[in-house]
Every structure is written in C-alpha cells, then in structure tokens.
Design a protein around this motif. Structure first.
Motif, mmCIF file in Angstrom:
data_model
loop_
_atom_site.group_PDB
_atom_site.id
_atom_site.type_symbol
_atom_site.label_atom_id
_atom_site.label_comp_id
_atom_site.label_asym_id
_atom_site.label_seq_id
_atom_site.Cartn_x
_atom_site.Cartn_y
_atom_site.Cartn_z
ATOM 1 N N GLY A 1 0.802 -1.220 0.000
ATOM 2 C CA GLY A 1 0.000 0.000 0.000
ATOM 3 C C GLY A 1 0.829 1.262 0.000
ATOM 4 O O GLY A 1 0.288 2.362 -0.203
ATOM 5 N N SER A 2 2.142 1.144 0.207
ATOM 6 C CA SER A 2 2.993 2.342 0.247
ATOM 7 C C SER A 2 2.930 3.118 -1.060
ATOM 8 O O SER A 2 2.912 4.354 -1.068
ATOM 9 N N ALA A 3 2.900 2.398 -2.189
ATOM 10 C CA ALA A 3 2.920 3.055 -3.491
ATOM 11 C C ALA A 3 1.593 3.747 -3.816
ATOM 12 O O ALA A 3 1.503 4.481 -4.805
ATOM 13 N N ASP A 4 0.572 3.532 -3.003
ATOM 14 C CA ASP A 4 -0.731 4.174 -3.194
ATOM 15 C C ASP A 4 -0.829 5.522 -2.485
ATOM 16 O O ASP A 4 -1.735 6.307 -2.751
ATOM 17 N N LEU A 5 0.128 5.806 -1.594
ATOM 18 C CA LEU A 5 -0.033 6.967 -0.716
ATOM 19 C C LEU A 5 0.059 8.283 -1.468
ATOM 20 O O LEU A 5 -0.747 9.195 -1.241
ATOM 21 N N LEU A 6 1.033 8.432 -2.350
ATOM 22 C CA LEU A 6 1.192 9.705 -3.054
ATOM 23 C C LEU A 6 -0.009 9.991 -3.957
ATOM 24 O O LEU A 6 -0.398 11.151 -4.136
ATOM 25 N N SER A 7 -0.617 8.933 -4.515
ATOM 26 C CA SER A 7 -1.825 9.130 -5.319
ATOM 27 C C SER A 7 -2.949 9.724 -4.487
ATOM 28 O O SER A 7 -3.762 10.516 -4.983
ATOM 29 N N ARG A 8 -3.022 9.351 -3.229
ATOM 30 C CA ARG A 8 -4.066 9.874 -2.351
ATOM 31 C C ARG A 8 -3.806 11.328 -1.970
ATOM 32 O O ARG A 8 -4.718 12.040 -1.561
ATOM 33 N N VAL A 9 -2.563 11.772 -2.120
ATOM 34 C CA VAL A 9 -2.224 13.157 -1.816
ATOM 35 C C VAL A 9 -2.585 14.074 -2.978
ATOM 36 O O VAL A 9 -3.237 15.099 -2.803
ATOM 37 N N ASP A 10 -2.147 13.698 -4.187
ATOM 38 C CA ASP A 10 -2.282 14.633 -5.305
ATOM 39 C C ASP A 10 -3.307 14.232 -6.355
ATOM 40 O O ASP A 10 -3.517 14.946 -7.329
ATOM 41 N N GLY A 11 -3.950 13.065 -6.176
ATOM 42 C CA GLY A 11 -4.977 12.645 -7.114
ATOM 43 C C GLY A 11 -4.464 12.073 -8.412
ATOM 44 O O GLY A 11 -5.256 11.655 -9.268
ATOM 45 N N ASP A 12 -3.152 12.030 -8.591
ATOM 46 C CA ASP A 12 -2.584 11.416 -9.791
ATOM 47 C C ASP A 12 -2.820 9.913 -9.687
ATOM 48 O O ASP A 12 -2.372 9.276 -8.727
ATOM 49 N N PRO A 13 -3.514 9.310 -10.645
ATOM 50 C CA PRO A 13 -3.848 7.893 -10.505
ATOM 51 C C PRO A 13 -2.641 6.956 -10.602
ATOM 52 O O PRO A 13 -2.743 5.789 -10.237
#
Length: 427
Positions: free
Chosen positions: A168-180
């Motif tokens: 799940g670590s690689a999902d975190l930045l997507s949750r910050v900036d909305g970049d899928p």
C-alpha cells in the motif's frame, strides 16, 4: 561537522560482548546489524566470492553501488560505507563443506545468526535453525524474509520496490495529489524500516535469552512489517467493522500538508493547540480568524476541514522570510523549522553542534563522512570503532579466533573455501 575523527578504541555500547554472525547483504539486514554494531556488538559479516569464481564482484552487492574516488578501493561504495561500519568481513564460499564447517565453528562462539538468504537455501547449505541449534542450542536465529513463511507468498523474492508496491505504500502519493499513477516513496523505506524491526527483534530475543537461557527462531518478514507500518495511521476508518470512514488519515494525505513557501525559502510549520493556531494567525495579521470561523473552531471541525485550513497557511507564510517566521514562532513554542534541502544538511546548525557528520580517514577509501549513531545512552554510549571493511579483510583474524592455525587457514585458502584479505587499496 567534526574534523577528522579518531576511531573509538574501546567497546562502550550496551551490546558489548554480543557476537553476531551476519549473513545479510544489501540494505535490510545490513542496516539492522550496523545499528547493533554501533551498540557494541561484534558483527562478523560473512560474504561470498563471485559466483563465477573468476575474480568478479563478489561479496555484498552494495559494495559496488556508486562512484568511489580515484585511487580508492573499488569494493567500498558510498552506500556500503554508510551502513557497514563496526563490522568485520570474512570471505567464505559456503558451497564448499569446509567453509560451512568453519562457519559452524564460528556460530558456536556466537549469540546471534542473522541471514537474509532464502530459508530453503539455508536448509540446502545445512544452516537451518535446526542444524545451527545442534551446534549452539541457545542461538538467536533471525531470518530476514520477504514474506512470512505461513502465507502463499513465502519464499518469493522481495525487494524494496516490490514491498512498497504490495504493502500500500505506493498508493499513498496518489491519495495526496490525485494522480492515478502509483509511485514509490523515493527512499528505501521498506528495507530500512524492516531493518529497524529486525534490530528491535534481535534485541528483544537477546533479552529473553538473558532471562531464560533460551534461544529461538525469529522471522522478520518485510511484507507484513511494512504493511503494519503503513496502516498504523492509514487503517483509519477501516479499523472498525463495519467501517466508519475511509482508508488513510486525511490530515496526512492532505495535499497542503507540506513545507510552506516564505519570502526566501520554505518552512515546516505545525501549530497544534488552539492557542498556537490563534497566535499564528495573529502573527500573520489575521487575528480572530481561528476562533470566529466555525470550520476551525473545534478540533473535530478542524479535522473535517483540515484541507481548507492547511491551504490558508501558505497565503500567510509568504508574507515573511523564513528567519522572520522562526524568530516569531520559536519563542512562542509554535512548532516550526527551516526546511532543508539535502544540500543544506551538512550546514544545519543543530547537526553541526551535535557533530552528526563525522569525517574519517579510511585506509583504503580515503576521507569519508559517517553519520553519528543517533541514539544516546547515558551509561553505555554507542560509538564508531571500525571502518567499513574491505571484502574478506578480517578472514584470517576471525578464523584464528575460533582456533584455526595458519596452516589450516592456508589450506582453506588453497581450496577456495575462504578468501584472502585484499592486498592493496584499489586492487
């Protein structure tokens, strides 16, 4: 930054007298065993020759990562230097039974055996926990694994990238900036955090052995370790059954949770209490905003509207320089710090004052910087006693300690079971 430092000559740490046989490599295990070496353990790093046996780049692969200065030993790359001090290196070809026999003699003198070799490989070498326990019944046997042995991924290869992807670590930045597009956190987080868990596990197992006389098998799986690390806050609403909210802690994945721009740089800023928020807005020329805006008047309201609150901050921080903000905020105990770029760290006044960057003269690598052990022990201080070793540098020294005479070591060298120490600085 300290001037060239002398190596400590005495073992002073709380693990003085503990011997660790270290069959780990790369970052996960090496980071863990260096921490324990800093704490006083005698860490003996067991490395292998080149798989081809033809003079290739043997030993820990991190020896060869990165550029070294002209004239320096090629097997002392920058990452290796950073995570392999306070260790002795011996070169054993564990494909040869005589090398395994020598290792077992070494294990008999040890307290801990740590390995990140796949466990099936350890079994094939005759180095399973059951094999080792016959030689040293109270051994603490620590296996650094990719995945726990009870699950369907057991035995699969695991690296930092894979564990970040799976945990799940690689999902975190997507949750910050909305970049899928998922992205990796740009540090070897999975390796290093797992290394911290491993160091803790070894210390706890040694404490158990001290109280009971019992050794044990300890498994430190990266996947479970990093998933637990990520979910400490990001399990959030799914802690409950049924769920009461989303995955991820919204304050942390807020895109405006970041260093804020000032007139001349950036600042880390986190007012926490109601009083601190009031004081911050007053300093920024917006008195009363915090108390009078129902979105922020209570902790619950702030939590629900944290994105809007954080978005307001940069509009205000841009009105002063970083130095002006720190001069105003620090006396009020409002948490704030100048944001450092990596390039700034060696000039940071606090890190300079605590001599965090220590300059040493390595006999085979020349001048280099080590990072001071960060944990302070009042009675048993950690220290740096040994430079990171050349490949196989202490082979003869260590084998002599377990009773092998010069003729026996020579015979092992002729057989290719053990490797000779390096002969010159850049051979």
């Amino acid at each position: 930054m300290s001037e060239t430092s002398e190596l400590g000559t005495n073992v002073t740490g709380p693990l003085k007298g503990v011997r660790i046989i270290d069959l780990t490599s790369v970052v996960f295990g090496a980071y863990a065993t260096q921490i324990l070496g800093d704490y006083g353990a005698d860490v003996i790093k067991v490395e292998a020759p080149s798989p081809t046996g033809g003079g290739g780049q043997g030993g820990d692969i991190m020896r060869w990562a990165g550029k070294v200065p002209d004239g320096a030993a090629h097997d002392l790359g920058p990452i290796f230097l950073t995570i392999n001090r306070n260790k002795r290196s011996i070169l054993l070809d564990l494909r040869k039974q005589s090398a395994v026999d020598a290792l077992m003699k070494l294990v008999a003198s040890a307290d801990v055996l740590a390995s990140n070799i796949r466990y099936e490989g350890m079994k094939r070498l005759g180095l399973s926990y059951e094999d080792v326990k016959k030689i040293k019944p109270d051994i603490v046997f620590v296996h650094a694994a990719g995945y726990g042995s009870d699950g369907p991924y057991a035995g699969l290869p695991a690296y930092d990238d894979l564990i970040q992807a799976g945990s799940g670590s690689a999902d975190l930045l997507s949750r910050v900036d909305g970049d899928p597009k998922p992205r990796y956190v740009p540090t070897l987080m999975a390796d290093k955090v797992s290394g911290l868990f491993m160091a803790n596990a070894i210390t706890a197992a040694l404490f158990h052995r001290q109280r009971t006389g019992q050794g044990q098998f300890v498994e430190v799986p990266m996947f479970e370790t990093i998933t637990s690390f990520v979910l400490a806050e990001h399990f959030y609403g799914h802690v409950f059954d049924p769920a009461t909210g989303p995955w991820s802690y919204g304050r942390v994945t807020n895109p405006d949770r970041r260093p804020y721009r000032t007139k001349n740089g950036y600042i880390g800023l986190l007012p926490y209490s109601d009083k601190q928020w009031d004081q911050f807005f007053e300093l920024a020329g917006k008195p009363g905003v915090f108390k009078n805006d129902p979105r922020f008047a209570t902790y619950k309201a702030r939590t629900q509207n944290i994105r809007e609150l954080y978005a307001m901050i940069e509009e205000l921080t841009e009105t002063k320089t970083t130095e002006e903000w720190l001069a105003a905020l620090v006396p009020l105990s409002i948490p704030a710090v100048k944001m450092n770029r990596l390039d700034d760290l060696q000039d940071d006044p606090h890190l300079k004052a605590v001599e965090f960057f220590q300059r040493y003269e390595h006999p085979h690598a020349g001048p280099y910087f080590a990072l001071r052990p960060p944990v302070r022990f009042g009675e048993t201080p950690a220290n740096i006693r040994r430079h990171p070793p050349r490949l196989g540098e202490q082979t003869r020294e260590v084998l002599a300690e377990i009773g092998l005479d010069a003729d026996a070591i020579d015979a092992l060298e002729r057989e290719g079971a053990v490797g000779p120490a390096p002969k010159q600085a850049a051979d």
